[in-house]
Design an enzyme around this catalytic site. Structure first.
Site, PDB file in Angstrom:
ATOM      1  N   ALA A  66       0.865  -1.174   0.000  1.00  0.00           N
ATOM      2  CA  ALA A  66       0.000   0.000   0.000  1.00  0.00           C
ATOM      3  C   ALA A  66       0.903   1.225   0.000  1.00  0.00           C
ATOM      4  CB  ALA A  66      -0.871  -0.003   1.246  1.00  0.00           C
ATOM      5  N   GLY A 111       0.514  -5.071   0.713  1.00  0.00           N
ATOM      6  CA  GLY A 111      -0.605  -5.179  -0.224  1.00  0.00           C
ATOM      7  C   GLY A 111      -0.235  -5.871  -1.527  1.00  0.00           C
ATOM      8  N   GLU A 114      -0.411  -9.470  -0.792  1.00  0.00           N
ATOM      9  CA  GLU A 114      -1.838  -9.785  -0.618  1.00  0.00           C
ATOM     10  C   GLU A 114      -2.566  -9.819  -1.969  1.00  0.00           C
ATOM     11  OE1 GLU A 114      -1.861  -6.634   2.352  1.00  0.00           O
ATOM     12  OE2 GLU A 114      -2.909  -7.979   3.723  1.00  0.00           O
ATOM     13  N   GLU A 134       4.041  -5.237   7.404  1.00  0.00           N
ATOM     14  CA  GLU A 134       3.193  -4.217   8.051  1.00  0.00           C
ATOM     15  C   GLU A 134       3.599  -3.958   9.492  1.00  0.00           C
ATOM     16  OE1 GLU A 134       2.175  -6.426   5.924  1.00  0.00           O
ATOM     17  OE2 GLU A 134       0.634  -5.601   4.616  1.00  0.00           O
TER      18      GLU A 134
HETATM   19  N1  CO8 Z   1       4.511   3.265  -0.615  1.00  0.00           N
HETATM   20  C1  CO8 Z   1       4.884   4.444  -1.151  1.00  0.00           C
HETATM   21  N2  CO8 Z   1       6.050   4.605  -1.808  1.00  0.00           N
HETATM   22  C2  CO8 Z   1       6.885   3.542  -1.891  1.00  0.00           C
HETATM   23  C3  CO8 Z   1       6.550   2.285  -1.348  1.00  0.00           C
HETATM   24  C4  CO8 Z   1       5.288   2.164  -0.690  1.00  0.00           C
HETATM   25  N3  CO8 Z   1       4.852   0.998  -0.194  1.00  0.00           N
HETATM   26  N4  CO8 Z   1       7.577   1.436  -1.579  1.00  0.00           N
HETATM   27  C5  CO8 Z   1       8.498   2.131  -2.252  1.00  0.00           C
HETATM   28  N5  CO8 Z   1       8.092   3.393  -2.445  1.00  0.00           N
HETATM   29  C6  CO8 Z   1       8.807   4.493  -3.124  1.00  0.00           C
HETATM   30  C7  CO8 Z   1       9.949   5.027  -2.264  1.00  0.00           C
HETATM   31  O1  CO8 Z   1       9.473   5.924  -1.317  1.00  0.00           O
HETATM   32  C8  CO8 Z   1      10.824   5.642  -3.325  1.00  0.00           C
HETATM   33  O2  CO8 Z   1      10.277   6.879  -3.708  1.00  0.00           O
HETATM   34  P1  CO8 Z   1      11.203   8.219  -3.732  1.00  0.00           P
HETATM   35  O3  CO8 Z   1      12.232   7.907  -4.773  1.00  0.00           O
HETATM   36  O4  CO8 Z   1      10.264   9.295  -4.110  1.00  0.00           O
HETATM   37  O5  CO8 Z   1      11.791   8.321  -2.369  1.00  0.00           O
HETATM   38  C9  CO8 Z   1      10.666   4.699  -4.520  1.00  0.00           C
HETATM   39  O6  CO8 Z   1       9.451   3.983  -4.291  1.00  0.00           O
HETATM   40  C10 CO8 Z   1      11.787   3.688  -4.632  1.00  0.00           C
HETATM   41  O7  CO8 Z   1      11.909   3.002  -3.402  1.00  0.00           O
HETATM   42  P2  CO8 Z   1      13.270   2.879  -2.571  1.00  0.00           P
HETATM   43  O8  CO8 Z   1      14.174   4.030  -2.893  1.00  0.00           O
HETATM   44  O9  CO8 Z   1      12.929   2.655  -1.138  1.00  0.00           O
HETATM   45  O10 CO8 Z   1      13.878   1.551  -3.212  1.00  0.00           O
HETATM   46  P3  CO8 Z   1      14.877   0.513  -2.514  1.00  0.00           P
HETATM   47  O11 CO8 Z   1      15.341  -0.392  -3.581  1.00  0.00           O
HETATM   48  O12 CO8 Z   1      15.895   1.207  -1.683  1.00  0.00           O
HETATM   49  O13 CO8 Z   1      13.928  -0.337  -1.500  1.00  0.00           O
HETATM   50  C11 CO8 Z   1      11.967  -1.531  -0.852  1.00  0.00           C
HETATM   51  C12 CO8 Z   1      12.891  -1.106  -2.003  1.00  0.00           C
HETATM   52  C13 CO8 Z   1      12.702  -2.509   0.064  1.00  0.00           C
HETATM   53  C14 CO8 Z   1      10.770  -2.237  -1.473  1.00  0.00           C
HETATM   54  C15 CO8 Z   1      11.536  -0.285  -0.038  1.00  0.00           C
HETATM   55  O14 CO8 Z   1      11.053   0.687  -0.939  1.00  0.00           O
HETATM   56  C16 CO8 Z   1      10.456  -0.569   0.971  1.00  0.00           C
HETATM   57  O15 CO8 Z   1      10.725  -1.117   2.028  1.00  0.00           O
HETATM   58  N6  CO8 Z   1       9.201  -0.197   0.643  1.00  0.00           N
HETATM   59  C17 CO8 Z   1       8.073  -0.356   1.561  1.00  0.00           C
HETATM   60  C18 CO8 Z   1       7.622  -1.778   1.631  1.00  0.00           C
HETATM   61  C19 CO8 Z   1       6.500  -1.950   2.627  1.00  0.00           C
HETATM   62  O16 CO8 Z   1       6.670  -1.778   3.822  1.00  0.00           O
HETATM   63  N7  CO8 Z   1       5.327  -2.309   2.123  1.00  0.00           N
HETATM   64  C20 CO8 Z   1       4.159  -2.574   2.944  1.00  0.00           C
HETATM   65  C21 CO8 Z   1       3.324  -1.335   3.059  1.00  0.00           C
HETATM   66  S1  CO8 Z   1       1.947  -1.571   4.167  1.00  0.00           S
HETATM   67  C22 CO8 Z   1       0.818  -2.443   3.248  1.00  0.00           C
HETATM   68  O17 CO8 Z   1       1.010  -2.741   2.134  1.00  0.00           O
HETATM   69  C23 CO8 Z   1      -0.470  -2.898   3.857  1.00  0.00           C
HETATM   70  C24 CO8 Z   1      -0.933  -2.070   4.942  1.00  0.00           C
HETATM   71  C25 CO8 Z   1      -1.977  -1.209   4.409  1.00  0.00           C
HETATM   72  C26 CO8 Z   1      -2.561  -0.408   5.451  1.00  0.00           C
HETATM   73  C27 CO8 Z   1      -3.432   0.646   4.853  1.00  0.00           C
HETATM   74  C28 CO8 Z   1      -4.441   1.043   5.848  1.00  0.00           C
HETATM   75  C29 CO8 Z   1      -4.730   2.481   5.818  1.00  0.00           C
END
Ligand code: CO8
Length: 260
Positions: A66, A111, A114, A134
């Protein structure tokens, strides 16, 4: 179909849906979820489609979860509504009257994992990483993860994955039992298409009813599930496809199913 965050292509009976926000690793914001729901509503009435492939845009991610940035400042009520909105979209995908193959080309987190779990078959690139992180954000999986994962792999393995929030390799997920196959990245979409073509060549109504029997039957007591299986089997004897399938066998030719 024209969307801001989704790309759709159809070749014959096989559709490919690409989540297309590569700048945010295809994270699911409100626009993507709304468009997924609208896509689901439109594709239901597409009689030509027999298999859908879902993948992510770019080299890095299937869907990285998400959209974390859009969660900032949500009230509890808004958070529940966001969760229900995603669940509604994923439920529609799960209930499509044709199989859905997730071609997981990279990160499938939160997500994203999922979404894959709402699909019927999961093919993963060797580079894919799955996880429900999460809890690392102080949240819990709320797009179906606490419900579909334990049903897919069992409660004990699901607890470890959900409570730890760790990322798992595609190979590890294959061992856990929810990834069907691990494929070289450059071959992933080809392999997904090959499998889709095989499924699309089978009796479409039979495949749809087999999906219904698998998805709903396994939630029932086995006696009721078996009864439902027999009823669905009987319904196929009302289709032209079953005549075609049996005639083709007797006449030693390939069947030409029309989905009727
Ligand atoms: N949401 C928003 N932006 C994201 C997300 C995300 N989930 N994942 C990556 N991005 C963005 C980064 O912010 C970055 O943007 P910017 O260049 O503008 O800073 C761009 O994508 C590239 O990402 P990274 O620079 O972080 O890339 P890396 O190769 O260093 O890392 C990762 C890749 C490991 C995937 C890292 O981006 C990461 O950990 N992302 C988040 C993963 C995560 O925690 N996902 C779970 C989210 S929660 C969910 O899905 C369910 C809960 C929903 C609840 C909603 C209820 C309201």
């Amino acid at each position: 179909m024209n969307f801001e965050t989704l790309l759709y292509q159809q070749e014959g009976h096989v559709g490919t849906l690409t989540i297309n926000r590569p700048q945010a690793l295809n994270a699911l914001n409100e626009t993507v979820l709304n468009e997924l729901k609208s896509f689901a509503d439109q594709i239901q009435s597409n009689k030509d489609i027999r298999v859908l492939i879902i993948t992510g845009s770019g080299e890095k991610a299937f869907v990285a979860g998400a959209d974390i940035k859009s969660m900032q400042g949500m009230t509890p009520k808004q958070a529940t509504e966001f969760s229900l909105m995603a669940q509604t979209a994923f439920n529609s995908i799960e209930a499509f009257p044709f199989p859905v193959i997730a071609a997981v080309n990279g990160f499938a987190l939160g997500g994203g994992c999922e979404l894959a779990l709402a699909c019927d078959i999961i093919l993963a690139s060797e580079k894919a990483k799955f996880g429900l992180p999460e809890v690392t954000l102080g949240l819990l999986p709320c797009f179906g993860g606490t419900q579909r994962l334990p049903r897919a792999i069992g409660l004990y393995k699901a607890r470890e994955m959900i409570f730890s929030g760790e990322f798992y390799s595609a190979e590890a997920c294959k061992e856990l039992g929810f990834v069907n196959r691990v494929i070289a990245p450059e071959e992933l979409l080809n392999e997904a298409h090959k499998l889709a073509q095989i499924i699309a060549s089978r009796g479409p109504v039979a495949v749809a009813k087999a999906k219904q029997s698998l998805n709903t039957g396994t939630e029932l007591h086995i006696t009721d599930g078996l009864r439902q299986e027999a009823v669905l089997f009987g319904e196929l004897f009302d289709t032209k496809d079953h005549n075609e399938g049996i005639s083709a066998f007797v006449e030693k030719r390939n069947p030409d199913f029309k989905g009727e």
